[in-house]
Enzyme design. Structure first.
Site, PDB file in Angstrom:
ATOM      1  N   GLU A  51      34.067  -2.696 -29.523  1.00 26.97           N
ATOM      2  CA  GLU A  51      34.589  -1.565 -28.756  1.00 26.97           C
ATOM      3  C   GLU A  51      35.938  -1.946 -28.160  1.00 26.97           C
ATOM      4  OE1 GLU A  51      31.228   1.252 -27.435  1.00 26.97           O
ATOM      5  OE2 GLU A  51      31.338  -0.320 -25.940  1.00 26.97           O
ATOM      6  N   SER A  55      35.573   6.411 -28.494  1.00 20.99           N
ATOM      7  CA  SER A  55      35.970   7.785 -28.840  1.00 20.99           C
ATOM      8  C   SER A  55      35.470   8.234 -30.219  1.00 20.99           C
ATOM      9  CB  SER A  55      37.492   7.950 -28.720  1.00 20.99           C
ATOM     10  OG  SER A  55      37.907   7.685 -27.396  1.00 20.99           O
ATOM     11  N   LYS A  81      25.744   6.157 -20.331  1.00 21.44           N
ATOM     12  CA  LYS A  81      26.454   5.656 -19.140  1.00 21.44           C
ATOM     13  C   LYS A  81      25.873   6.280 -17.872  1.00 21.44           C
ATOM     14  CE  LYS A  81      30.449   4.626 -21.976  1.00 21.44           C
ATOM     15  NZ  LYS A  81      31.888   4.448 -22.093  1.00 21.44           N
ATOM     16  N   GLY A 103      36.658   6.153 -24.085  1.00 23.70           N
ATOM     17  CA  GLY A 103      36.833   7.290 -23.182  1.00 23.70           C
ATOM     18  C   GLY A 103      38.257   7.816 -23.136  1.00 23.70           C
ATOM     19  N   HIS A 151      28.901  -4.817 -22.116  1.00 28.04           N
ATOM     20  CA  HIS A 151      29.787  -3.662 -22.294  1.00 28.04           C
ATOM     21  C   HIS A 151      31.087  -3.900 -21.520  1.00 28.04           C
ATOM     22  CE1 HIS A 151      31.417   0.382 -22.082  1.00 28.04           C
ATOM     23  NE2 HIS A 151      30.678   0.646 -23.153  1.00 28.04           N
ATOM     24  N   ASN A 154      25.282   5.719 -25.790  1.00 29.10           N
ATOM     25  CA  ASN A 154      25.336   5.113 -24.459  1.00 29.10           C
ATOM     26  C   ASN A 154      25.640   6.233 -23.468  1.00 29.10           C
ATOM     27  OD1 ASN A 154      25.901   3.720 -22.141  1.00 29.10           O
ATOM     28  ND2 ASN A 154      27.635   2.558 -22.957  1.00 29.10           N
ATOM     29  N   GLU A 160      32.770  -2.092 -19.654  1.00 27.60           N
ATOM     30  CA  GLU A 160      32.756  -1.614 -18.261  1.00 27.60           C
ATOM     31  C   GLU A 160      32.041  -2.617 -17.359  1.00 27.60           C
ATOM     32  OE1 GLU A 160      31.222   2.243 -19.312  1.00 27.60           O
ATOM     33  OE2 GLU A 160      33.146   2.642 -20.278  1.00 27.60           O
TER      34      GLU A 160
HETATM   35  P1  13P Z   1      33.337   6.872 -25.634  1.00 29.29           P
HETATM   36  O1  13P Z   1      32.651   7.259 -26.928  1.00 29.29           O
HETATM   37  O2  13P Z   1      33.153   7.892 -24.551  1.00 29.29           O
HETATM   38  O3  13P Z   1      34.758   6.485 -25.863  1.00 29.29           O
HETATM   39  O4  13P Z   1      32.588   5.552 -25.095  1.00 29.29           O
HETATM   40  C1  13P Z   1      32.400   4.486 -25.957  1.00 29.29           C
HETATM   41  C2  13P Z   1      31.528   3.492 -25.313  1.00 29.29           C
HETATM   42  O5  13P Z   1      31.914   2.842 -24.358  1.00 29.29           O
HETATM   43  C3  13P Z   1      30.162   3.353 -25.816  1.00 29.29           C
HETATM   44  O6  13P Z   1      29.533   2.239 -25.288  1.00 29.29           O
END
Ligand code: 13P
Length: 255
Positions: free
Chosen positions: A168, A214, A11, A174, A96, A9, A98
């Site tokens: 997740e 992560s 982002k 992150g 997701h 992803n 976010e």
């Molecule tokens: P990170 O791997 O940067 O923690 O992000 C995970 C994520 O949100 C994947 O969709």
């Protein structure tokens, strides 16, 4: 054993040049992995057409990070599933954390998005996961259980078979703080049992459940080695071809 599914992803990151170059490297270097592991990338909307063209004919799937729940019309700024299909996407990430947190997406909107994606032939990665305070209050199963039951409402088992679920935990995204392999496996097992109680056992067994939060080249072996973990949804570590392909290699080794 199911094929692991390693998805990146991206982002809201990269320039067009960087996105193209990352896609080109993945195209060149992922050739040997595709027989045993599925690989997918999820660039920003504006890069999708170029990335789809670069990866056409390769075994790397391309998908979007979001889509709107309506087919077309006066929805300024939104993108439909049919538009994603039109530029070559096969997959889409739905729900997701976010999107849930920053853009206020509810379980009911996510349910409509899952239905809209499936109706135009996109394969969704449906994301679920609890926040830190919910885990601390021992509400993980309740929160994830609600996300599953409201998100999947009205979906048939044929439709459910098309999904990948990504667990997740929000506190691990992150932050550099991963769930331990055992913590992740426990929630994956809960998710699979929830699917089993809602659909047939076959659906529960064939749905892939990715872990996200992560994931990197160092922790991938331990996470992907868990019996209930069928892949990873990778954020930060998917932005460099080396670290992403190292995670793919971990999945290949475990296959
Ligand atoms: P990170 O791997 O940067 O923690 O992000 C995970 C994520 O949100 C994947 O969709």
């Amino acid at each position: 054993m199911k094929k692991q599914f390693i998805a990146g992803n991206w982002k809201m990151n990269l320039t067009m040049g960087e996105a193209r170059s990352l896609a080109e490297k993945l195209c060149d270097e992922s050739d040997n992995s595709d027989a045993v592991v599925d690989i997918g990338v999820f660039p920003a909307f504006v890069f999708l057409r170029d990335v789809c063209e670069i990866l056409r004919g390769s075994k790397v799937y391309v998908g979007a990070q979001n889509m709107y729940l309506e087919k077309s019309g006066a929805f300024t700024g939104e993108v439909s599933g049919a538009m994603l299909r039109d530029v070559g996407c096969t997959h889409v990430i739905i729900g997701h954390s976010e999107r849930r947190t920053i853009f206020r997406e509810t379980n009911s909107m996510i349910n409509s998005k899952l239905k809209a994606a499936l109706s135009c032939g996109l394969k969704p990665i449906f994301c679920v996961g609890e926040k830190q305070e919910e885990r601390d209050a021992e509400r993980t199963n309740e929160v994830v259980g609600n996300q599953l039951s409201e998100g999947l409402a009205g979906l048939t088992s044929e439709q459910a078979n098309e999904l990948t679920i990504a667990y997740e935990p929000v506190w691990a995204i992150g932050t550099g703080k991963t769930a331990t392999p055992e913590q992740a496996n426990e929630v994956h097992s809960f998710i699979r049992n929830t699917i089993k109680s809602k659909y047939e056992n076959d659906t529960a067994q064939c749905i892939r459940i990715q872990y996200g939060g992560s994931v990197n080249a160092e922790n991938a072996d331990n996470l992907l080695g868990q019996p209930e973990i069928d892949g990873a949804l990778v954020g930060g570590a998917s932005l460099e071809p080396g670290s992403f392909l190292d995670i793919v290699s971990a999945a290949v080794r475990l296959s």
